[in-house]
Design an enzyme around this catalytic site. Sequence first.
Site, PDB file in Angstrom:
ATOM      1  NE  ARG A   1      -2.415  -1.768   3.154  1.00  0.00           N
ATOM      2  CZ  ARG A   1      -2.385  -3.106   3.629  1.00  0.00           C
ATOM      3  NH1 ARG A   1      -2.579  -4.170   2.723  1.00  0.00           N
ATOM      4  NH2 ARG A   1      -1.948  -3.431   4.507  1.00  0.00           N
TER       5      ARG A   1
ATOM      6  CD  GLU B   1       1.144 -11.951  16.708  1.00  0.00           C
ATOM      7  OE1 GLU B   1       1.000 -12.231  17.743  1.00  0.00           O
ATOM      8  OE2 GLU B   1       0.743 -11.270  15.670  1.00  0.00           O
TER       9      GLU B   1
END
Length: 183
Positions: free
Chosen positions: A70, A107
Amino acid sequence: MEESKGKEDPRIAGISSSIRVIPDFPKPGIMFQDITTLLLDPKAFKDTIDLFVERYKDKKISVVAGIEARGFIFGPPIALAIGAKFVPMRKPGKLPGKVISEEYSLEYGTDKIEMHVGAVQDGERALVVDDLIATGGTLCAAIRLLERVGVTVVECACVIELEELKGRVKLGDKPLFVLISST
């Protein structure tokens, strides 16, 4: 650290209201900030680009580095408007030429961001652009990659900041400019 433009500019409310929040995407507990609805609103999209251009037009920036995917939406119009080149920062295996890469933590596990060798030159001044800052891992990797080849990162710019994930803290003393803070 630079704070967001905040509510003082009347365009911010229109930009904020054009972003759709989708609960539990891509997994339960995530409140996904969907900027595709902002892109469907020509006024909100133009206002977003204009706010960034107004901020960066006089900062002597020669490179706008957009983070996949993006950052590729917001980076090029900003680069064109301020007279800078656009450099895509991509996921591994997406750029056809010789690349340099920087690994960063996720993560669970790690990922990499890559840039073409020779896309930027020692001494250039860069703006790093993405749609959103969450934990800050990708932005930090982009900064490290640019600084490794002698580029000065002037600032990072994102449309949205997920404040609760404290990505701004990970950036240390690198300035961050955001239009909308989301909690």
